[in-house]
Design a protein around this motif. Structure first.
Motif, mmCIF file in Angstrom:
data_model
loop_
_atom_site.group_PDB
_atom_site.id
_atom_site.type_symbol
_atom_site.label_atom_id
_atom_site.label_comp_id
_atom_site.label_asym_id
_atom_site.label_seq_id
_atom_site.Cartn_x
_atom_site.Cartn_y
_atom_site.Cartn_z
ATOM 1 N N ILE A 188 -31.262 23.455 -5.966
ATOM 2 C CA ILE A 188 -31.548 22.966 -4.530
ATOM 3 C C ILE A 188 -31.491 21.608 -4.575
ATOM 4 C CG2 ILE A 188 -33.019 22.902 -2.668
ATOM 5 C CD1 ILE A 188 -34.056 25.644 -3.446
ATOM 6 N N GLY A 189 -32.127 20.937 -5.505
ATOM 7 C CA GLY A 189 -31.857 19.453 -5.530
ATOM 8 C C GLY A 189 -30.677 18.975 -5.644
ATOM 9 N N GLN A 190 -29.954 19.594 -6.757
ATOM 10 C CA GLN A 190 -28.389 19.484 -6.981
ATOM 11 C C GLN A 190 -27.482 19.326 -5.906
ATOM 12 O OE1 GLN A 190 -27.136 21.654 -10.182
ATOM 13 N NE2 GLN A 190 -25.235 20.333 -10.498
ATOM 14 N N ILE A 191 -27.663 20.570 -4.937
ATOM 15 C CA ILE A 191 -26.949 20.578 -3.813
ATOM 16 C C ILE A 191 -27.110 19.551 -2.803
ATOM 17 C CG2 ILE A 191 -26.586 22.058 -1.708
ATOM 18 C CD1 ILE A 191 -27.276 24.462 -3.634
ATOM 19 N N GLY A 192 -28.436 19.125 -2.670
ATOM 20 C CA GLY A 192 -28.875 18.201 -1.681
ATOM 21 C C GLY A 192 -28.227 16.742 -2.255
ATOM 22 N N SER A 193 -28.271 16.280 -3.483
ATOM 23 C CA SER A 193 -27.733 15.344 -4.100
ATOM 24 C C SER A 193 -26.494 15.289 -3.947
ATOM 25 C CB SER A 193 -28.197 14.928 -5.355
ATOM 26 O OG SER A 193 -28.168 16.022 -6.470
ATOM 27 N N ALA A 194 -25.818 16.335 -4.287
ATOM 28 C CA ALA A 194 -24.319 16.520 -4.176
ATOM 29 C C ALA A 194 -23.525 16.240 -2.876
ATOM 30 C CB ALA A 194 -23.702 17.701 -4.883
ATOM 31 N N SER A 195 -24.526 16.640 -1.844
ATOM 32 C CA SER A 195 -24.027 16.396 -0.359
ATOM 33 C C SER A 195 -23.926 14.932 -0.122
ATOM 34 C CB SER A 195 -25.101 17.293 0.603
ATOM 35 O OG SER A 195 -25.132 18.582 0.045
ATOM 36 N N LEU A 196 -25.202 14.328 -0.712
ATOM 37 C CA LEU A 196 -25.043 12.953 -0.280
ATOM 38 C C LEU A 196 -23.957 12.038 -1.016
ATOM 39 C CD1 LEU A 196 -28.860 11.821 -0.868
ATOM 40 C CD2 LEU A 196 -27.661 11.940 1.112
ATOM 41 N N SER A 269 -28.706 22.108 -14.632
ATOM 42 C CA SER A 269 -28.886 21.791 -13.380
ATOM 43 C C SER A 269 -29.559 20.288 -13.259
ATOM 44 C CB SER A 269 -29.523 22.794 -12.877
ATOM 45 O OG SER A 269 -28.855 23.968 -12.689
ATOM 46 N N PRO A 270 -30.594 20.169 -13.959
ATOM 47 C CA PRO A 270 -31.427 18.735 -13.872
ATOM 48 C C PRO A 270 -30.434 17.829 -14.176
ATOM 49 C CG PRO A 270 -32.623 20.414 -15.388
ATOM 50 C CD PRO A 270 -31.284 21.002 -14.995
ATOM 51 N N GLN A 271 -29.562 17.607 -15.010
ATOM 52 C CA GLN A 271 -28.669 16.593 -15.144
ATOM 53 C C GLN A 271 -27.830 16.431 -14.237
ATOM 54 O OE1 GLN A 271 -27.466 18.657 -19.274
ATOM 55 N NE2 GLN A 271 -26.779 16.490 -19.446
ATOM 56 N N GLY A 272 -27.274 17.629 -13.332
ATOM 57 C CA GLY A 272 -26.691 17.398 -12.145
ATOM 58 C C GLY A 272 -27.248 16.689 -10.987
ATOM 59 N N MET A 273 -28.246 16.994 -10.867
ATOM 60 C CA MET A 273 -29.114 16.615 -10.007
ATOM 61 C C MET A 273 -29.304 14.868 -10.009
ATOM 62 S SD MET A 273 -33.086 17.306 -8.435
ATOM 63 C CE MET A 273 -33.796 16.505 -9.483
ATOM 64 N N ALA A 274 -29.687 14.720 -11.401
ATOM 65 C CA ALA A 274 -29.669 13.239 -11.671
ATOM 66 C C ALA A 274 -28.425 12.625 -11.420
ATOM 67 C CB ALA A 274 -30.173 13.189 -13.130
ATOM 68 N N ALA A 275 -27.477 13.094 -11.924
ATOM 69 C CA ALA A 275 -26.077 12.445 -11.864
ATOM 70 C C ALA A 275 -25.713 12.222 -10.408
ATOM 71 C CB ALA A 275 -24.845 13.399 -12.520
ATOM 72 N N GLU A 276 -25.846 13.286 -9.360
ATOM 73 C CA GLU A 276 -25.457 13.308 -8.080
ATOM 74 C C GLU A 276 -26.288 12.109 -7.194
ATOM 75 O OE1 GLU A 276 -22.729 13.898 -7.560
ATOM 76 O OE2 GLU A 276 -22.071 15.615 -8.780
ATOM 77 N N ALA A 277 -27.651 12.237 -7.712
ATOM 78 C CA ALA A 277 -28.462 11.236 -7.050
ATOM 79 C C ALA A 277 -28.339 9.964 -7.310
ATOM 80 C CB ALA A 277 -29.945 11.644 -7.282
ATOM 81 N N SER A 278 -28.190 9.612 -8.444
ATOM 82 C CA SER A 278 -27.647 8.279 -8.981
ATOM 83 C C SER A 278 -26.485 7.689 -8.244
ATOM 84 C CB SER A 278 -27.572 8.218 -10.483
ATOM 85 O OG SER A 278 -28.708 8.658 -11.043
ATOM 86 N N ALA A 279 -25.470 8.396 -8.270
ATOM 87 C CA ALA A 279 -24.127 8.160 -7.555
ATOM 88 C C ALA A 279 -24.188 8.065 -6.114
ATOM 89 C CB ALA A 279 -22.952 9.375 -8.034
ATOM 90 N N ALA A 280 -24.923 9.012 -5.557
ATOM 91 C CA ALA A 280 -25.234 8.657 -3.912
ATOM 92 C C ALA A 280 -25.883 7.376 -3.656
ATOM 93 C CB ALA A 280 -25.966 9.954 -3.375
ATOM 94 N N ALA A 281 -26.988 7.159 -4.444
ATOM 95 C CA ALA A 281 -27.681 5.810 -4.202
ATOM 96 C C ALA A 281 -26.662 4.653 -4.236
ATOM 97 C CB ALA A 281 -28.792 5.663 -5.165
#
Length: 419
Positions: A188-196, A269-281
Protein backbone atom coordinates in the motif's frame (compact mmCIF):
# COMPACT_ATOMS: atom_id res chain seq x y z
CA UNK A 1 -1.82 29.53 -44.72
CA UNK A 2 1.73 30.85 -45.16
CA UNK A 3 4.90 28.79 -44.83
CA UNK A 4 5.72 30.09 -41.36
CA UNK A 5 2.37 28.97 -39.91
CA UNK A 6 2.71 25.53 -41.52
CA UNK A 7 6.15 25.08 -39.95
CA UNK A 8 4.77 26.27 -36.59
CA UNK A 9 2.01 23.68 -36.83
CA UNK A 10 4.57 20.96 -37.63
CA UNK A 11 6.66 22.03 -34.64
CA UNK A 12 3.67 21.87 -32.29
CA UNK A 13 2.65 18.43 -33.59
CA UNK A 14 6.22 17.16 -33.24
CA UNK A 15 6.51 18.64 -29.74
CA UNK A 16 3.39 16.76 -28.68
CA UNK A 17 4.89 13.65 -30.29
CA UNK A 18 7.96 14.14 -28.11
CA UNK A 19 5.69 14.50 -25.09
CA UNK A 20 4.06 11.18 -26.01
CA UNK A 21 7.46 9.44 -26.22
CA UNK A 22 8.41 11.05 -22.91
CA UNK A 23 5.32 9.44 -21.39
CA UNK A 24 5.96 5.86 -22.49
CA UNK A 25 9.72 6.15 -22.07
CA UNK A 26 9.48 7.33 -18.46
CA UNK A 27 6.51 5.32 -17.16
CA UNK A 28 8.95 2.93 -15.52
CA UNK A 29 10.37 5.71 -13.36
CA UNK A 30 7.19 5.65 -11.31
CA UNK A 31 5.71 2.20 -11.78
CA UNK A 32 8.54 -0.28 -12.48
CA UNK A 33 9.01 -1.29 -8.85
CA UNK A 34 5.27 -1.59 -8.17
CA UNK A 35 4.93 -3.87 -11.18
CA UNK A 36 8.02 -5.90 -10.27
CA UNK A 37 6.81 -6.59 -6.71
CA UNK A 38 3.24 -7.30 -7.76
CA UNK A 39 1.84 -4.34 -5.82
CA UNK A 40 0.01 -3.32 -8.99
CA UNK A 41 -0.91 -5.25 -12.12
CA UNK A 42 0.93 -3.85 -15.16
CA UNK A 43 -2.06 -2.34 -16.95
CA UNK A 44 -3.49 -0.90 -13.73
CA UNK A 45 -0.11 0.66 -12.97
CA UNK A 46 0.21 2.47 -16.30
CA UNK A 47 -3.42 3.59 -16.12
CA UNK A 48 -2.87 5.11 -12.68
CA UNK A 49 0.36 6.74 -13.85
CA UNK A 50 -1.40 8.25 -16.87
CA UNK A 51 -4.12 9.86 -14.76
CA UNK A 52 -1.60 11.31 -12.31
CA UNK A 53 0.65 12.57 -15.14
CA UNK A 54 -2.38 14.37 -16.53
CA UNK A 55 -3.15 16.00 -13.18
CA UNK A 56 0.49 16.85 -12.45
CA UNK A 57 0.92 18.74 -15.69
CA UNK A 58 -1.56 21.39 -14.53
CA UNK A 59 0.13 22.09 -11.19
CA UNK A 60 2.96 24.42 -12.23
CA UNK A 61 4.75 26.09 -15.16
CA UNK A 62 8.03 26.93 -13.41
CA UNK A 63 9.99 24.23 -15.25
CA UNK A 64 8.43 25.23 -18.58
CA UNK A 65 9.75 28.74 -18.15
CA UNK A 66 13.19 27.37 -17.28
CA UNK A 67 13.30 25.47 -20.58
CA UNK A 68 12.12 28.51 -22.52
CA UNK A 69 14.64 30.93 -21.04
CA UNK A 70 17.70 29.17 -19.59
CA UNK A 71 19.02 26.79 -22.26
CA UNK A 72 19.15 28.63 -25.61
CA UNK A 73 18.63 32.25 -26.62
CA UNK A 74 16.19 32.61 -29.49
CA UNK A 75 14.25 35.54 -28.11
CA UNK A 76 14.98 38.98 -26.65
CA UNK A 77 14.30 38.84 -22.91
CA UNK A 78 13.72 42.61 -22.77
CA UNK A 79 10.96 42.64 -25.38
CA UNK A 80 9.71 39.06 -25.18
CA UNK A 81 9.95 38.77 -28.97
CA UNK A 82 12.13 36.79 -31.37
CA UNK A 83 15.67 38.00 -32.01
CA UNK A 84 15.85 40.95 -34.35
CA UNK A 85 17.50 40.34 -37.68
CA UNK A 86 16.85 36.60 -37.61
CA UNK A 87 14.28 35.04 -39.94
CA UNK A 88 11.46 33.52 -37.83
CA UNK A 89 11.50 30.44 -40.08
CA UNK A 90 15.13 29.83 -39.05
CA UNK A 91 14.20 29.99 -35.38
CA UNK A 92 11.27 27.63 -35.91
CA UNK A 93 13.50 25.19 -37.77
CA UNK A 94 15.93 25.23 -34.83
CA UNK A 95 13.18 24.21 -32.43
CA UNK A 96 11.90 21.62 -34.92
CA UNK A 97 15.32 20.05 -35.48
CA UNK A 98 15.96 19.95 -31.74
CA UNK A 99 12.71 18.08 -31.14
CA UNK A 100 13.57 15.52 -33.80
CA UNK A 101 16.92 14.84 -32.14
CA UNK A 102 15.15 14.28 -28.83
CA UNK A 103 12.47 11.98 -30.24
CA UNK A 104 14.93 9.79 -32.13
CA UNK A 105 17.07 9.31 -29.03
CA UNK A 106 14.01 8.52 -26.92
CA UNK A 107 12.76 5.89 -29.35
CA UNK A 108 16.22 4.36 -29.80
CA UNK A 109 16.82 3.98 -26.07
CA UNK A 110 13.29 2.60 -25.63
CA UNK A 111 14.11 0.00 -28.30
CA UNK A 112 17.24 -0.95 -26.35
CA UNK A 113 15.37 -0.96 -23.03
CA UNK A 114 17.65 1.73 -21.57
CA UNK A 115 16.23 4.25 -19.08
CA UNK A 116 17.80 7.43 -20.43
CA UNK A 117 16.78 11.03 -19.79
CA UNK A 118 14.10 12.50 -22.04
CA UNK A 119 14.98 15.88 -20.58
CA UNK A 120 18.61 15.66 -21.63
CA UNK A 121 17.61 14.40 -25.06
CA UNK A 122 15.44 17.49 -25.48
CA UNK A 123 18.10 19.88 -24.21
CA UNK A 124 20.74 18.22 -26.38
CA UNK A 125 18.61 18.45 -29.51
CA UNK A 126 17.93 22.14 -28.92
CA UNK A 127 21.59 22.90 -28.23
CA UNK A 128 22.79 21.14 -31.39
CA UNK A 129 20.18 22.82 -33.59
CA UNK A 130 20.93 26.24 -32.07
CA UNK A 131 24.64 25.83 -32.74
CA UNK A 132 23.87 24.91 -36.37
CA UNK A 133 21.47 27.80 -36.91
CA UNK A 134 22.76 30.66 -34.77
CA UNK A 135 26.21 29.67 -33.56
CA UNK A 136 27.75 28.59 -30.28
CA UNK A 137 27.19 32.02 -28.72
CA UNK A 138 23.41 31.59 -28.66
CA UNK A 139 23.60 28.64 -26.28
CA UNK A 140 23.28 29.82 -22.68
CA UNK A 141 26.14 27.74 -21.35
CA UNK A 142 25.82 28.97 -17.77
CA UNK A 143 22.18 27.87 -17.82
CA UNK A 144 23.16 24.51 -19.30
CA UNK A 145 25.70 24.04 -16.52
CA UNK A 146 23.37 25.07 -13.69
CA UNK A 147 20.11 23.60 -14.96
CA UNK A 148 21.33 20.46 -16.76
CA UNK A 149 24.90 19.32 -16.09
CA UNK A 150 25.16 19.85 -12.33
CA UNK A 151 21.71 18.37 -11.57
CA UNK A 152 22.54 15.40 -13.84
CA UNK A 153 25.62 14.58 -11.78
CA UNK A 154 24.21 15.38 -8.35
CA UNK A 155 20.60 14.14 -8.53
CA UNK A 156 21.20 10.37 -8.93
CA UNK A 157 23.85 10.44 -6.18
CA UNK A 158 21.55 12.29 -3.78
CA UNK A 159 18.66 9.99 -4.72
CA UNK A 160 20.77 6.89 -4.10
CA UNK A 161 21.92 8.15 -0.69
CA UNK A 162 18.39 9.10 0.38
CA UNK A 163 16.92 5.80 -0.85
CA UNK A 164 19.72 3.73 0.73
CA UNK A 165 19.16 5.46 4.06
CA UNK A 166 15.40 5.06 3.78
CA UNK A 167 15.70 1.37 2.90
CA UNK A 168 18.00 0.68 5.84
CA UNK A 169 15.60 2.49 8.19
CA UNK A 170 12.55 0.68 6.85
CA UNK A 171 14.10 -2.75 7.35
CA UNK A 172 15.47 -1.80 10.78
CA UNK A 173 12.17 -0.41 12.05
CA UNK A 174 10.06 -3.30 10.76
CA UNK A 175 12.49 -6.12 11.54
CA UNK A 176 10.13 -7.66 14.09
CA UNK A 177 7.01 -7.29 11.96
CA UNK A 178 6.28 -10.39 9.91
CA UNK A 179 3.49 -12.04 7.98
CA UNK A 180 1.07 -10.96 5.30
CA UNK A 181 0.08 -7.77 7.15
CA UNK A 182 3.65 -6.47 6.80
CA UNK A 183 3.77 -7.22 3.09
CA UNK A 184 0.33 -5.72 2.50
CA UNK A 185 1.28 -2.56 4.37
CA UNK A 186 4.42 -2.08 2.31
CA UNK A 187 2.56 -2.64 -0.93
CA UNK A 188 0.00 0.00 0.00
CA UNK A 189 2.85 2.36 0.86
CA UNK A 190 4.52 1.50 -2.42
CA UNK A 191 1.41 2.34 -4.42
CA UNK A 192 1.10 5.66 -2.62
CA UNK A 193 4.73 6.64 -3.15
CA UNK A 194 4.69 5.49 -6.81
CA UNK A 195 1.62 7.64 -7.34
CA UNK A 196 3.55 10.63 -6.02
CA UNK A 197 6.33 9.97 -8.55
CA UNK A 198 3.77 9.84 -11.35
CA UNK A 199 2.34 13.15 -10.18
CA UNK A 200 5.85 14.58 -10.00
CA UNK A 201 6.65 13.30 -13.49
CA UNK A 202 3.66 15.12 -14.91
CA UNK A 203 4.56 18.24 -12.96
CA UNK A 204 8.15 18.23 -14.23
CA UNK A 205 8.39 16.54 -17.61
CA UNK A 206 5.19 17.71 -19.32
CA UNK A 207 6.34 21.26 -18.66
CA UNK A 208 9.49 20.75 -20.71
CA UNK A 209 7.36 20.29 -23.81
CA UNK A 210 5.29 23.31 -22.79
CA UNK A 211 8.54 25.27 -22.75
CA UNK A 212 9.49 24.10 -26.24
CA UNK A 213 6.10 25.02 -27.71
CA UNK A 214 6.39 28.39 -26.00
CA UNK A 215 9.80 28.82 -27.66
CA UNK A 216 8.20 28.06 -31.02
CA UNK A 217 5.44 30.60 -30.40
CA UNK A 218 8.08 33.20 -29.50
CA UNK A 219 10.06 32.37 -32.65
CA UNK A 220 6.94 32.89 -34.78
CA UNK A 221 6.00 36.07 -32.86
CA UNK A 222 2.76 34.50 -31.62
CA UNK A 223 3.60 34.42 -27.91
CA UNK A 224 2.22 36.60 -25.13
CA UNK A 225 4.47 38.00 -22.40
CA UNK A 226 4.14 39.20 -18.82
CA UNK A 227 5.10 42.63 -17.50
CA UNK A 228 8.75 41.57 -17.30
CA UNK A 229 8.90 40.49 -20.94
CA UNK A 230 9.01 36.75 -20.14
CA UNK A 231 6.91 34.41 -22.28
CA UNK A 232 3.61 33.19 -20.83
CA UNK A 233 2.60 29.56 -21.34
CA UNK A 234 -0.94 29.56 -22.82
CA UNK A 235 -3.55 27.30 -21.22
CA UNK A 236 -4.12 25.38 -24.45
CA UNK A 237 -0.43 24.47 -24.46
CA UNK A 238 -0.67 23.19 -20.88
CA UNK A 239 -3.77 21.12 -21.70
CA UNK A 240 -2.35 19.65 -24.92
CA UNK A 241 0.92 18.64 -23.26
CA UNK A 242 -0.91 17.12 -20.30
CA UNK A 243 -3.04 14.95 -22.59
CA UNK A 244 -0.07 13.91 -24.77
CA UNK A 245 2.11 12.76 -21.87
CA UNK A 246 -0.83 10.96 -20.26
CA UNK A 247 -1.58 9.04 -23.47
CA UNK A 248 2.08 8.12 -23.85
CA UNK A 249 2.21 6.90 -20.27
CA UNK A 250 -0.91 4.77 -20.72
CA UNK A 251 0.58 3.10 -23.80
CA UNK A 252 3.17 1.56 -21.48
CA UNK A 253 6.95 1.61 -21.90
CA UNK A 254 7.32 -2.07 -21.16
CA UNK A 255 10.91 -2.41 -22.34
CA UNK A 256 12.18 0.28 -19.97
CA UNK A 257 9.85 -0.86 -17.18
CA UNK A 258 11.40 -4.33 -17.42
CA UNK A 259 14.96 -3.01 -17.13
CA UNK A 260 14.18 -0.83 -14.11
CA UNK A 261 11.97 -3.37 -12.38
CA UNK A 262 13.94 -6.57 -13.01
CA UNK A 263 17.35 -5.69 -14.39
CA UNK A 264 18.94 -3.29 -11.90
CA UNK A 265 18.02 -4.65 -8.44
CA UNK A 266 15.85 -7.54 -7.25
CA UNK A 267 13.18 -5.40 -5.63
CA UNK A 268 11.08 -6.26 -2.58
CA UNK A 269 8.10 -4.18 -1.43
CA UNK A 270 9.97 -2.28 1.33
CA UNK A 271 12.65 -1.31 -1.17
CA UNK A 272 10.06 -0.25 -3.72
CA UNK A 273 8.36 2.01 -1.20
CA UNK A 274 11.69 3.57 -0.15
CA UNK A 275 12.76 4.12 -3.78
CA UNK A 276 9.53 5.77 -4.89
CA UNK A 277 9.20 7.93 -1.76
CA UNK A 278 12.77 9.21 -2.20
CA UNK A 279 12.27 9.93 -5.89
CA UNK A 280 8.97 11.74 -5.31
CA UNK A 281 10.41 13.98 -2.62
CA UNK A 282 13.39 15.01 -4.76
CA UNK A 283 11.45 15.56 -8.01
CA UNK A 284 8.59 17.52 -6.44
CA UNK A 285 10.90 19.80 -4.49
CA UNK A 286 13.04 20.50 -7.57
CA UNK A 287 9.98 21.21 -9.74
CA UNK A 288 8.76 23.72 -7.17
CA UNK A 289 12.10 25.50 -7.46
CA UNK A 290 12.00 25.52 -11.27
CA UNK A 291 14.90 23.06 -11.67
CA UNK A 292 14.47 20.74 -14.66
CA UNK A 293 15.72 17.50 -13.09
CA UNK A 294 15.71 14.26 -15.02
CA UNK A 295 13.04 11.97 -13.58
CA UNK A 296 14.98 9.02 -14.98
CA UNK A 297 18.20 9.93 -13.15
CA UNK A 298 16.39 10.42 -9.85
CA UNK A 299 14.28 7.26 -10.11
CA UNK A 300 17.19 5.08 -11.21
CA UNK A 301 19.43 6.46 -8.47
CA UNK A 302 16.70 5.70 -5.94
CA UNK A 303 16.28 2.11 -7.14
CA UNK A 304 20.04 1.60 -7.05
CA UNK A 305 20.11 3.05 -3.53
CA UNK A 306 17.61 0.46 -2.30
CA UNK A 307 19.99 -2.26 -3.39
CA UNK A 308 22.81 -0.61 -1.49
CA UNK A 309 20.68 -0.05 1.60
CA UNK A 310 19.39 -3.63 1.91
CA UNK A 311 21.90 -6.07 3.31
CA UNK A 312 22.54 -8.92 0.90
CA UNK A 313 20.59 -7.37 -2.00
CA UNK A 314 21.75 -8.15 -5.52
CA UNK A 315 22.77 -5.06 -7.51
CA UNK A 316 23.58 -5.67 -11.17
CA UNK A 317 26.41 -3.22 -11.64
CA UNK A 318 26.83 -4.16 -15.29
CA UNK A 319 23.30 -2.98 -16.05
CA UNK A 320 23.93 0.17 -13.99
CA UNK A 321 27.09 0.81 -16.00
CA UNK A 322 25.20 0.56 -19.30
CA UNK A 323 22.62 3.02 -18.00
CA UNK A 324 25.34 5.45 -16.92
CA UNK A 325 26.96 5.22 -20.35
CA UNK A 326 23.62 6.05 -21.98
CA UNK A 327 23.23 9.04 -19.66
CA UNK A 328 26.64 10.40 -20.63
CA UNK A 329 25.97 9.98 -24.35
CA UNK A 330 22.38 11.29 -24.35
CA UNK A 331 22.96 15.04 -24.54
CA UNK A 332 25.78 15.03 -27.14
CA UNK A 333 24.07 12.35 -29.25
CA UNK A 334 20.81 14.29 -29.39
CA UNK A 335 22.80 17.46 -30.09
CA UNK A 336 24.47 15.83 -33.10
CA UNK A 337 21.11 14.71 -34.50
CA UNK A 338 19.62 18.16 -33.91
CA UNK A 339 22.60 19.74 -35.69
CA UNK A 340 22.31 17.33 -38.64
CA UNK A 341 18.55 17.84 -38.97
CA UNK A 342 18.96 21.60 -39.15
CA UNK A 343 21.67 21.25 -41.81
CA UNK A 344 19.45 18.92 -43.87
CA UNK A 345 16.50 21.31 -43.57
CA UNK A 346 18.70 24.21 -44.71
CA UNK A 347 19.71 22.34 -47.87
CA UNK A 348 16.11 22.23 -49.13
CA UNK A 349 14.55 25.63 -49.84
CA UNK A 350 11.28 26.85 -48.36
CA UNK A 351 8.83 24.44 -46.79
CA UNK A 352 10.66 21.47 -48.30
CA UNK A 353 13.32 21.50 -45.57
CA UNK A 354 11.05 21.04 -42.56
CA UNK A 355 8.93 18.50 -44.44
CA UNK A 356 12.06 16.52 -45.37
CA UNK A 357 13.27 16.15 -41.79
CA UNK A 358 9.72 15.37 -40.64
CA UNK A 359 9.52 12.51 -43.13
CA UNK A 360 12.94 11.26 -42.00
CA UNK A 361 11.67 11.29 -38.40
CA UNK A 362 8.61 9.22 -39.29
CA UNK A 363 10.70 6.75 -41.29
CA UNK A 364 13.27 6.25 -38.51
CA UNK A 365 10.61 5.82 -35.81
CA UNK A 366 8.70 3.38 -37.99
CA UNK A 367 11.81 1.27 -38.55
CA UNK A 368 12.58 1.12 -34.83
CA UNK A 369 8.99 0.20 -34.00
CA UNK A 370 9.14 -2.70 -36.46
CA UNK A 371 12.42 -3.84 -34.90
CA UNK A 372 10.79 -3.79 -31.47
CA UNK A 373 7.95 -6.02 -32.63
CA UNK A 374 10.42 -8.84 -33.33
CA UNK A 375 11.10 -9.19 -29.60
CA UNK A 376 8.00 -7.77 -28.00
CA UNK A 377 7.84 -6.89 -24.31
CA UNK A 378 4.30 -6.62 -23.00
CA UNK A 379 2.37 -6.80 -19.73
CA UNK A 380 2.47 -10.58 -20.14
CA UNK A 381 6.25 -10.94 -19.96
CA UNK A 382 7.50 -7.73 -18.36
CA UNK A 383 8.16 -9.59 -15.08
CA UNK A 384 9.94 -12.60 -16.61
CA UNK A 385 13.12 -13.60 -14.80
CA UNK A 386 16.16 -11.54 -15.77
CA UNK A 387 18.90 -13.33 -17.69
CA UNK A 388 22.21 -11.48 -17.53
CA UNK A 389 23.52 -13.43 -20.51
CA UNK A 390 20.84 -12.05 -22.82
CA UNK A 391 19.52 -8.57 -23.59
CA UNK A 392 16.51 -7.79 -21.45
CA UNK A 393 13.96 -8.02 -24.25
CA UNK A 394 15.27 -11.33 -25.55
CA UNK A 395 15.35 -12.77 -22.06
CA UNK A 396 11.73 -11.82 -21.51
CA UNK A 397 10.69 -13.25 -24.85
CA UNK A 398 12.63 -16.47 -24.32
CA UNK A 399 11.11 -17.02 -20.88
CA UNK A 400 7.58 -16.49 -22.14
CA UNK A 401 8.02 -18.80 -25.12
CA UNK A 402 9.61 -21.51 -22.99
CA UNK A 403 6.57 -21.45 -20.70
CA UNK A 404 4.05 -21.65 -23.55
CA UNK A 405 5.77 -22.67 -26.80
CA UNK A 406 2.62 -23.63 -28.60
CA UNK A 407 1.02 -20.25 -27.84
CA UNK A 408 4.12 -18.43 -29.01
CA UNK A 409 4.10 -20.32 -32.29
CA UNK A 410 0.43 -19.80 -33.07
CA UNK A 411 0.28 -16.13 -32.03
CA UNK A 412 3.75 -15.00 -33.07
CA UNK A 413 2.41 -12.24 -35.27
CA UNK A 414 -0.05 -10.79 -32.80
CA UNK A 415 1.35 -11.48 -29.35
CA UNK A 416 1.61 -8.67 -26.82
CA UNK A 417 0.25 -5.19 -26.76
CA UNK A 418 1.49 -1.88 -28.02
CA UNK A 419 4.51 -0.58 -26.17
Amino acid sequence: MNTELIVLALVIITALGFDFTNGFHDTGNAMATSIATGALKPKVAVGLAAVLNLVGAFLSTEVALSVATKIVKIYDAKTGHALKGVDPSVLLTIVFAGLIGAILWNVLTWLLGLPSSSSHALFGGLIGATIAGLGVGKVLWSGVLKSVVIPAVVSPIVAAIVAATGTWLVYAITARVTGSARERGFRIGQIGSASLVSLAHGTGDAQKTMGVITLALVAANHATTDEHGAPVVPFWVVAACAIAIALGTYSGGWRVIRTLGKGLVEIESPQGMAAEASAAAIILSSSYGGMALSTTHVATGSILGTGIGKKGAEVRWGVAGRMAAAWIVTLPAAAVVGWLCFQIARLVPGLGGPITIFVLLLAACGWMWLRARKHNVSPDNVNAEWDEELPSVNAAQTTTEAAAPEKATVGAGTKGSAE
